[in-house]
Design a protein around this motif. Structure first.
Motif, PDB file in Angstrom:
ATOM      1  N   UNK A  14     -19.849 -16.980   2.581  1.00 49.07           N
ATOM      2  CA  UNK A  14     -19.404 -15.609   2.349  1.00 49.07           C
ATOM      3  C   UNK A  14     -17.883 -15.455   2.395  1.00 49.07           C
ATOM      4  N   UNK A  15     -17.164 -16.560   2.426  1.00 44.33           N
ATOM      5  CA  UNK A  15     -15.710 -16.483   2.502  1.00 44.33           C
ATOM      6  C   UNK A  15     -15.107 -15.917   1.212  1.00 44.33           C
ATOM      7  N   UNK A  16     -13.982 -15.208   1.385  1.00 47.14           N
ATOM      8  CA  UNK A  16     -13.222 -14.662   0.272  1.00 47.14           C
ATOM      9  C   UNK A  16     -11.828 -15.279   0.308  1.00 47.14           C
ATOM     10  N   UNK A  17     -11.254 -15.537  -0.856  1.00 41.49           N
ATOM     11  CA  UNK A  17      -9.872 -15.987  -0.947  1.00 41.49           C
ATOM     12  C   UNK A  17      -8.979 -14.799  -1.269  1.00 41.49           C
ATOM     13  N   UNK A  18      -8.100 -14.407  -0.346  1.00 42.81           N
ATOM     14  CA  UNK A  18      -7.237 -13.238  -0.524  1.00 42.81           C
ATOM     15  C   UNK A  18      -5.832 -13.666  -0.924  1.00 42.81           C
ATOM     16  N   UNK A  19      -5.357 -13.148  -2.037  1.00 41.89           N
ATOM     17  CA  UNK A  19      -3.994 -13.422  -2.481  1.00 41.89           C
ATOM     18  C   UNK A  19      -3.224 -12.103  -2.574  1.00 41.89           C
ATOM     19  N   UNK A  20      -1.995 -12.097  -2.077  1.00 40.51           N
ATOM     20  CA  UNK A  20      -1.156 -10.902  -2.129  1.00 40.51           C
ATOM     21  C   UNK A  20       0.061 -11.190  -2.995  1.00 40.51           C
ATOM     22  N   UNK A  21       0.322 -10.281  -3.924  1.00 40.58           N
ATOM     23  CA  UNK A  21       1.475 -10.393  -4.811  1.00 40.58           C
ATOM     24  C   UNK A  21       2.215  -9.066  -4.809  1.00 40.58           C
ATOM     25  N   UNK A  22       3.425  -9.054  -5.335  1.00 35.23           N
ATOM     26  CA  UNK A  22       4.116  -7.809  -5.604  1.00 35.23           C
ATOM     27  C   UNK A  22       3.760  -7.368  -7.022  1.00 35.23           C
ATOM     28  N   UNK A  76     -11.227 -20.498  12.325  1.00 29.28           N
ATOM     29  CA  UNK A  76     -10.085 -21.386  12.093  1.00 29.28           C
ATOM     30  C   UNK A  76      -9.367 -21.083  10.774  1.00 29.28           C
ATOM     31  N   UNK A  77      -9.673 -19.945  10.153  1.00 33.47           N
ATOM     32  CA  UNK A  77      -9.014 -19.580   8.890  1.00 33.47           C
ATOM     33  C   UNK A  77      -7.513 -19.453   9.103  1.00 33.47           C
ATOM     34  N   UNK A  78      -6.750 -19.760   8.054  1.00 38.60           N
ATOM     35  CA  UNK A  78      -5.289 -19.733   8.138  1.00 38.60           C
ATOM     36  C   UNK A  78      -4.717 -19.137   6.862  1.00 38.60           C
ATOM     37  N   UNK A  79      -3.416 -18.894   6.899  1.00 37.89           N
ATOM     38  CA  UNK A  79      -2.744 -18.285   5.764  1.00 37.89           C
ATOM     39  C   UNK A  79      -1.558 -19.107   5.286  1.00 37.89           C
ATOM     40  N   UNK A  80      -1.230 -18.927   4.011  1.00 39.12           N
ATOM     41  CA  UNK A  80      -0.110 -19.605   3.358  1.00 39.12           C
ATOM     42  C   UNK A  80       0.846 -18.560   2.804  1.00 39.12           C
ATOM     43  N   UNK A  81       2.144 -18.748   3.036  1.00 34.85           N
ATOM     44  CA  UNK A  81       3.168 -17.921   2.405  1.00 34.85           C
ATOM     45  C   UNK A  81       4.041 -18.832   1.556  1.00 34.85           C
ATOM     46  N   UNK A  82       4.097 -18.563   0.258  1.00 35.87           N
ATOM     47  CA  UNK A  82       4.915 -19.359  -0.655  1.00 35.87           C
ATOM     48  C   UNK A  82       6.239 -18.634  -0.838  1.00 35.87           C
ATOM     49  N   UNK A  83       7.313 -19.230  -0.367  1.00 33.33           N
ATOM     50  CA  UNK A  83       8.636 -18.625  -0.399  1.00 33.33           C
ATOM     51  C   UNK A  83       9.456 -19.149  -1.581  1.00 33.33           C
ATOM     52  N   UNK A  84      10.628 -18.534  -1.802  1.00 36.18           N
ATOM     53  CA  UNK A  84      11.458 -18.876  -2.957  1.00 36.18           C
ATOM     54  C   UNK A  84      12.482 -19.962  -2.670  1.00 36.18           C
ATOM     55  N   UNK A  85      13.055 -19.948  -1.476  1.00 30.61           N
ATOM     56  CA  UNK A  85      14.105 -20.895  -1.136  1.00 30.61           C
ATOM     57  C   UNK A  85      14.174 -21.015   0.381  1.00 30.61           C
ATOM     58  N   UNK A 111       4.215  -6.425   3.432  1.00 28.54           N
ATOM     59  CA  UNK A 111       3.349  -7.420   2.791  1.00 28.54           C
ATOM     60  C   UNK A 111       2.758  -8.373   3.823  1.00 28.54           C
ATOM     61  N   UNK A 112       3.581  -8.851   4.739  1.00 28.15           N
ATOM     62  CA  UNK A 112       3.092  -9.784   5.750  1.00 28.15           C
ATOM     63  C   UNK A 112       2.106  -9.111   6.710  1.00 28.15           C
ATOM     64  N   UNK A 113       2.326  -7.841   7.030  1.00 28.89           N
ATOM     65  CA  UNK A 113       1.371  -7.126   7.877  1.00 28.89           C
ATOM     66  C   UNK A 113       0.011  -7.000   7.188  1.00 28.89           C
ATOM     67  N   UNK A 114       0.017  -6.723   5.887  1.00 34.47           N
ATOM     68  CA  UNK A 114      -1.246  -6.675   5.142  1.00 34.47           C
ATOM     69  C   UNK A 114      -1.929  -8.044   5.161  1.00 34.47           C
ATOM     70  N   UNK A 115      -1.125  -9.110   5.031  1.00 29.80           N
ATOM     71  CA  UNK A 115      -1.685 -10.461   5.050  1.00 29.80           C
ATOM     72  C   UNK A 115      -2.297 -10.779   6.413  1.00 29.80           C
ATOM     73  N   UNK A 116      -1.634 -10.349   7.479  1.00 29.34           N
ATOM     74  CA  UNK A 116      -2.155 -10.583   8.831  1.00 29.34           C
ATOM     75  C   UNK A 116      -3.480  -9.848   9.020  1.00 29.34           C
ATOM     76  N   UNK A 117      -3.575  -8.629   8.508  1.00 31.13           N
ATOM     77  CA  UNK A 117      -4.838  -7.886   8.581  1.00 31.13           C
ATOM     78  C   UNK A 117      -5.960  -8.636   7.871  1.00 31.13           C
ATOM     79  N   UNK A 118      -5.647  -9.191   6.693  1.00 26.23           N
ATOM     80  CA  UNK A 118      -6.660  -9.930   5.935  1.00 26.23           C
ATOM     81  C   UNK A 118      -7.055 -11.213   6.653  1.00 26.23           C
TER      82      UNK A 118
END
Length: 474
Positions: A359-367, A261-270, A244-251
């Motif tokens: 032209x920016x896209x917001x990419x969200x990854x879920x299971x 300067x685009x960045x990514x967010x990972x929302x964790x459980x604990x 999942x994280x590798x796919x996020x890095x590709x995006x």
């Protein structure tokens, strides 16, 4: 400053109603649309028309509070520090219970305009007792404020109690005074077009201890339904996390090609989960990252610094959900165990705020878990009002929303959205053991862990893309 069309319309509608004796005004606008600016300009207009003396803004968090404080001060030209000579104050909902009696006396002495940001945090009405914040609104503010402005991008609650100050029709559907949905925001280039990528695996094996026979599941949803493996355990599974994280890095790399300067967010459980994700990103995948949580010292300062830094990723446990304004966030991995539609849309909203690049896209990854897929399809259909239906018959149920039927999804999405499934071959993995832990009390209050099963991944990962046809780029 030139206002967006929806902001001008909402301000005009609110002023008209206030001047005709309406006290409360509810705006439902998709996350990232610019509710803070709209509210600040409306406040400035109310001051100029001499309709109010003071403004009090109540927000769900300190970071959102700081943003409102800056905008209200800038647009009104008035001090908002709450002290001597100030024309207003910005506080959090948490502080309501600590306010002294003399604070409420100012409502009897002055014409107070109150802004409730993310009003869904406050529950209750005349028929349903609400939470402490809702009771403060209903008991002290509703009848004493000269006007109120309620804001929400997610107008429902997971505890099935009515949102404070909201009106509902005979079908228990919330009745806002102004609505600005995601479809309109994307079409107006106010918000980025969202693309949601659902990760699945078609070969998951589960074996219980002392049993030679394994049971195979061809998807995450079927695994959860047919075994004792929990969603959290799947989130903890390192092969799934790494993929999942590798796919996020590709995006994120794709986003960096047009927005450096685009960045990514990972929302964790604990905390443990966040540390695992942080280490994978930092050590194994060579990404720059920071981790913020309520246990991290100066977390608010770290978030503020991240807004303009060059760090690739921010790993968070609930601190960057609603209202937090970091426009450079363009990719998000929703890896929290919280599976409510309210939280899903709040997290999605963090990557929909536009910058100067149209032209920016917001990419969200879920299971590919059933509830999350359902919410993704609801976003695809852009049905915030249907989501705001209140099921008053069963007030103890966990969810407020009536899930759309498969037939509704099939017919309603055909005009605007396309679903594309891509199968990516993946080399068979070595067995990855994941204990289905059960905590049982021991003498003295300690706990023991009894593993009951393990899972192994031997299939291929499948990526399902849910995206807006209207906003697809050539």
């Amino acid at each position: 400053m030139k206002l967006r069309k929806w902001q001008s319309e909402a301000i005009g509608s609110a002023l008209l109603k206030y001047q005709n004796g309406v006290r409360n005004f509810l705006v439902l606008a998709t996350p990232g649309a610019g509710k803070t600016t709209m509210s600040s300009v409306l406040t400035e207009r109310l001051f100029k028309l001499d309709l109010i003396d003071l403004v009090i803004c109540i927000t769900p968090s300190v970071s959102v509070k700081n943003g409102f404080y800056q905008d209200l001060s800038a647009f009104t030209g008035e001090p908002m520090h709450g002290g001597l000579g100030a024309r207003g104050s910005v506080i959090t909902y948490q502080s309501l219970s600590y306010l002294k009696k003399d604070f409420w006396e100012i409502f009897k002495q002055h014409r107070i305009f109150v802004i409730f940001d993310e009003i869904h945090h406050c529950s209750g009405n005349d028929q349903f007792p609400g939470n402490a914040w809702g009771q403060a609104l209903l008991g002290e503010i509703k009848e004493n404020a000269v006007h109120t402005l309620s804001l929400s991008g997610t107008p429902w609650r997971s505890d099935n109690i009515p949102v404070a100050l909201a009106n509902y029709d005979k079908n228990n559907l919330v009745l806002p005074d102004y609505v600005y949905g995601l479809q309109s925001a994307v079409a107006d280039k106010v918000c980025r077009a969202p693309k949601i990528l659902a990760i699945d695996n078609n070969g998951i094996m589960v074996r219980k201890p002392n049993e030679d026979k394994s049971e195979r599941f061809d998807g995450i949803s079927k695994l959860i339904k047919g075994s004792s493996i929990s969603f959290q355990q799947i989130l903890d599974c390192e092969p799934i996390l790494k993929y999942t994280l590798k796919k996020a890095i590709d995006l994120l790399s794709l986003a960096n090609s047009t927005s450096p300067n685009a960045a990514g967010l990972v929302v964790a459980s604990n905390i443990q989960h966040a540390n695992l994700i942080y280490n994978i990103l930092n050590i194994e995948l060579c990404q720059s990252a920071i981790l913020v949580s309520h246990k991290v010292p100066n977390a608010a300062d770290l978030i503020e610094d991240f807004r303009s830094s060059s760090t690739d990723w921010i790993v968070s446990i609930g601190m960057i959900s609603e209202g937090t304004n970091i426009p450079r966030l363009q990719v998000c991995c929703h890896l929290s165990r919280i599976k409510t539609e309210l939280y899903f849309r709040q997290v999605l909203g963090r990557i929909l705020r536009t910058t100067t690049n149209a032209k920016e896209i917001g990419h969200m990854i879920i299971l590919a878990e059933d509830a999350l897929l359902s919410y993704a399809n609801r976003v695809a259909e852009d049905l915030p009002m249907e989501s705001a239906t209140l099921k008053v018959i069963s007030p103890m149920q966990d969810e407020l929303t009536e899930p759309a039927t498969p037939e509704e999804h099939e017919s309603d999405t055909s005009d605007f959205w396309s679903n594309k499934t891509d199968d990516f071959g993946f080399e068979p993995l070595t067995e990855y053991s994941l204990s289905d832990a059960r905590l049982e009390p021991e003498c003295g209050g300690d706990h023991i862990i009894k593993p009951t099963s393990e899972i192994s991944l031997f299939g291929s990962f499948l990526d399902r893309l849910i995206t807006l046809k209207l906003c697809q780029l050539n």
